[in-house]
Each structure stands twice: as structure tokens, then as C-alpha cells.
Scaffold this motif. Structure first.
Motif, PDB file in Angstrom:
ATOM      1  N   ALA A   1       0.818  -1.214   0.000  1.00 13.42           N
ATOM      2  CA  ALA A   1       0.000   0.000   0.000  1.00 13.42           C
ATOM      3  C   ALA A   1       0.849   1.260   0.000  1.00 13.42           C
ATOM      4  O   ALA A   1       0.435   2.308  -0.511  1.00 13.42           O
ATOM      5  N   GLN A   2       2.035   1.153   0.577  1.00 11.11           N
ATOM      6  CA  GLN A   2       2.938   2.306   0.644  1.00 11.11           C
ATOM      7  C   GLN A   2       3.895   2.375  -0.538  1.00 11.11           C
ATOM      8  O   GLN A   2       4.716   3.292  -0.626  1.00 11.11           O
ATOM      9  N   GLY A   3       3.802   1.390  -1.428  1.00  9.78           N
ATOM     10  CA  GLY A   3       4.669   1.363  -2.596  1.00  9.78           C
ATOM     11  C   GLY A   3       6.107   1.007  -2.273  1.00  9.78           C
ATOM     12  O   GLY A   3       7.031   1.420  -2.971  1.00  9.78           O
ATOM     13  N   LYS A   4       6.313   0.207  -1.230  1.00  7.26           N
ATOM     14  CA  LYS A   4       7.663  -0.171  -0.811  1.00  7.26           C
ATOM     15  C   LYS A   4       7.924  -1.641  -1.128  1.00  7.26           C
ATOM     16  O   LYS A   4       7.013  -2.458  -1.126  1.00  7.26           O
ATOM     17  N   ALA A   5       9.190  -1.962  -1.375  1.00  7.58           N
ATOM     18  CA  ALA A   5       9.563  -3.317  -1.755  1.00  7.58           C
ATOM     19  C   ALA A   5      10.070  -4.148  -0.583  1.00  7.58           C
ATOM     20  O   ALA A   5      10.150  -5.371  -0.675  1.00  7.58           O
ATOM     21  N   ASP A   6      10.449  -3.500   0.529  1.00  8.07           N
ATOM     22  CA  ASP A   6      10.991  -4.257   1.656  1.00  8.07           C
ATOM     23  C   ASP A   6      10.539  -3.627   2.966  1.00  8.07           C
ATOM     24  O   ASP A   6       9.717  -2.709   2.981  1.00  8.07           O
ATOM     25  N   ASN A   7      11.086  -4.135   4.068  1.00 11.38           N
ATOM     26  CA  ASN A   7      10.665  -3.685   5.397  1.00 11.38           C
ATOM     27  C   ASN A   7      11.514  -2.536   5.940  1.00 11.38           C
ATOM     28  O   ASN A   7      11.408  -2.194   7.111  1.00 11.38           O
ATOM     29  N   GLN A   8      12.362  -1.966   5.120  1.00  8.36           N
ATOM     30  CA  GLN A   8      13.269  -0.920   5.573  1.00  8.36           C
ATOM     31  C   GLN A   8      12.694   0.472   5.297  1.00  8.36           C
ATOM     32  O   GLN A   8      12.266   0.765   4.186  1.00  8.36           O
TER      33      GLN A   8
ATOM     34  N   ASP B   1      13.810  -1.026  10.644  1.00  5.91           N
ATOM     35  CA  ASP B   1      13.397  -2.324  10.105  1.00  5.91           C
ATOM     36  C   ASP B   1      12.078  -2.710  10.770  1.00  5.91           C
ATOM     37  O   ASP B   1      12.048  -3.050  11.953  1.00  5.91           O
ATOM     38  N   THR B   2      10.982  -2.665  10.002  1.00  8.55           N
ATOM     39  CA  THR B   2       9.669  -2.933  10.587  1.00  8.55           C
ATOM     40  C   THR B   2       9.459  -4.411  10.907  1.00  8.55           C
ATOM     41  O   THR B   2       8.579  -4.745  11.702  1.00  8.55           O
ATOM     42  N   ALA B   3      10.236  -5.299  10.290  1.00 10.02           N
ATOM     43  CA  ALA B   3      10.098  -6.732  10.575  1.00 10.02           C
ATOM     44  C   ALA B   3      10.731  -7.095  11.906  1.00 10.02           C
ATOM     45  O   ALA B   3      10.183  -7.875  12.683  1.00 10.02           O
ATOM     46  N   HIS B   4      11.900  -6.532  12.179  1.00 13.36           N
ATOM     47  CA  HIS B   4      12.636  -6.881  13.399  1.00 13.36           C
ATOM     48  C   HIS B   4      12.560  -5.800  14.477  1.00 13.36           C
ATOM     49  O   HIS B   4      13.146  -5.956  15.554  1.00 13.36           O
ATOM     50  N   LYS B   5      11.860  -4.708  14.177  1.00 14.73           N
ATOM     51  CA  LYS B   5      11.678  -3.617  15.134  1.00 14.73           C
ATOM     52  C   LYS B   5      13.021  -3.045  15.595  1.00 14.73           C
ATOM     53  O   LYS B   5      13.247  -2.837  16.783  1.00 14.73           O
ATOM     54  N   ARG B   6      13.914  -2.823  14.638  1.00 12.29           N
ATOM     55  CA  ARG B   6      15.238  -2.299  14.950  1.00 12.29           C
ATOM     56  C   ARG B   6      15.435  -0.940  14.305  1.00 12.29           C
ATOM     57  O   ARG B   6      15.049  -0.715  13.157  1.00 12.29           O
ATOM     58  N   VAL B   7      16.067  -0.052  15.054  1.00 10.14           N
ATOM     59  CA  VAL B   7      16.395   1.280  14.559  1.00 10.14           C
ATOM     60  C   VAL B   7      17.909   1.452  14.612  1.00 10.14           C
ATOM     61  O   VAL B   7      18.542   1.135  15.623  1.00 10.14           O
TER      62      VAL B   7
END
Length: 219
Positions: free
Chosen positions: A119-126, A135-141
């Protein structure tokens, strides 16, 4: 990110709502199709988790109504109906994906991330803004290749900013992204969180536009 959970089973609804909150989602939970439709007409969401066997109006009916109303929020059907005809019908009516109960939470979360990315037009979780990445998958900043420790609410607020870099967001918009129904919001909660983020990320990272709100800077 804000989720509408539409589920009439109390045990499933409670466990899924708690698990979503643990994953740093803001969750609103409704238990019938009519309430889901009314809610979606007044409150925007990043994703909808939709059961099919609902009272009042079933999940297929909810899908029909919201897609006819041009509400394009991603929909992940989460249901016990495992027949091929049900999966085809749900997808044809406008659902974006389909998970059959019983399910593994990890798979549900992964499918949610895919739909939100799409929906956001992004290819990965970064998510990246200048020297800052999330990183939205691992909740890391990470900032300048070093990890940044954040509280859950700080992480949620930063995610909201990084999903729309340079966009000025009002206090109400930010509160809506962090607090679901019934969540107590202290009058200075957003200001406190922004102060905390600035201490960890730098004073110039999040900027204020007087009278309008805040945004995260690419500089």
C-alpha cells in the motif's frame, strides 16, 4: 500503524489484539460487521484484519460495502472458512490476502507487513531517512550504523514519522497513530515522546512547524 480487528470470537480477538499491541500496532477491535463499516467510514487505518463469520453483516458483506465506498485500506481475511470457493470469493470482492484459522501469528504478521508495504509502494521492510533506518520486521532502529534503543511508544511514533518523511503531522494525527479506543492520552504525551526521540536521535531530527505540528527531516 493502526489496525482494525474485526473478530466476534472473544478468545481469538483478545489474544490477537494483545499480540498485535506487542508488535507495536495500535489496535481497535470491533465484533460485528455493522460496527466495522461504521468505524471505517470515520477512522482511517493502515490495515484491516477481517473475519468472515460475523454477526449483523458477514465479512463478505463488509468487503462489498467498503470497496463500493472506495475505501482502499488493505484487507487481510482471517477466517476458519478454508474452502477454495470462499478464498476466491473473498479475493474477488476486494480482499488483499487470506489466512485460515488456526494460524501462526508469525505468518499473520508477515502477511500484514507485505500488504502495508504494498500500500505504501515499498519493496521491503526498511524505512530510511538520511542516516536513520528502521526495520519494521525486526523492530530495529539504526543511526550511523549504531543501534538505537527505543521504548515501544517511541518506536511507534518514529515509524509514523518515517512512513511520511517531511510531512507535517498534527498532534491529533500523531495521537491517533499511537492510541486506540479507550487508551488514556495525557495532554503532553506527544510532546514528551518527541522530546525523548530528539535526545536519542538529535535535536534537529524532528522539527516543529508552529501551530501545525511536527515532521521528520531528511537533512
Amino acid at each position: 500503524m493502526r489496525v482494525l480487528l474485526v473478530e466476534d470470537d472473544l478468545m481469538i480477538g483478545e489474544s490477537l489484539s494483545e499480540a498485535l499491541q506487542d508488535e507495536a500496532y495500535t489496535v481497535d477491535w470491533v465484533k460485528d460487521g455493522r460496527q466495522a463499516i461504521l468505524t471505517l467510514k470515520i477512522q482511517p487505518y493502515d490495515i484491516i484484519l477481517l473475519d468472515l463469520g460475523l454477526p449483523e453483516i458477514d465479512g463478505m458483506g463488509v468487503l462489498t460495502v467498503i470497496r463500493d465506498a472506495k475505501i482502499d485500506t488493505p484487507v487481510l481475511i482471517v477466517t476458519a472458512r478454508d474452502q477454495l470457493k470462499d478464498r476466491i470469493a473473498g479475493l474477488d470482492l476486494g480482499a488483499d490476502d487470506y489466512v485460515v484459522k488456526p494460524f501462526e501469528l508469525g505468518e499473520v504478521f508477515a502477511r500484514m507487513r507485505v500488504l502495508i508495504r504494498r500500500a505504501q509502494g515499498k519493496a521491503d521492510n526498511q524505512l530510511s531517512v538520511a542516516n536513520l533506518s528502521l526495520d519494521t520486521a525486526h523492530k530495529r532502529v539504526v543511526m550511523d550504523a549504531s543501534p538505537v534503543d527505543l521504548t515501544a511508544k517511541e518506536y511507534m511514533l518514529l515509524t509514523t514519522f518515517m512512513l511520511a518523511p517531511e510531512k507535517v503531522m498534527s498532534k491529533t494525527e500523531l495521537e491517533d497513530s499511537l492510541y486506540g479506543w479507550g487508551g488514556e492520552v495525557e495532554s503532553n504525551a506527544i510532546e514528551f515522546l518527541i522530546h525523548s526521540l530528539r535526545k536519542k536521535l538529535g535535536q534537529n531530527r524532528i522539527k516543529n512547524v508552529r501551530g501545525l505540528g511536527w515532521y521528520i527531516s531528511n537533512i
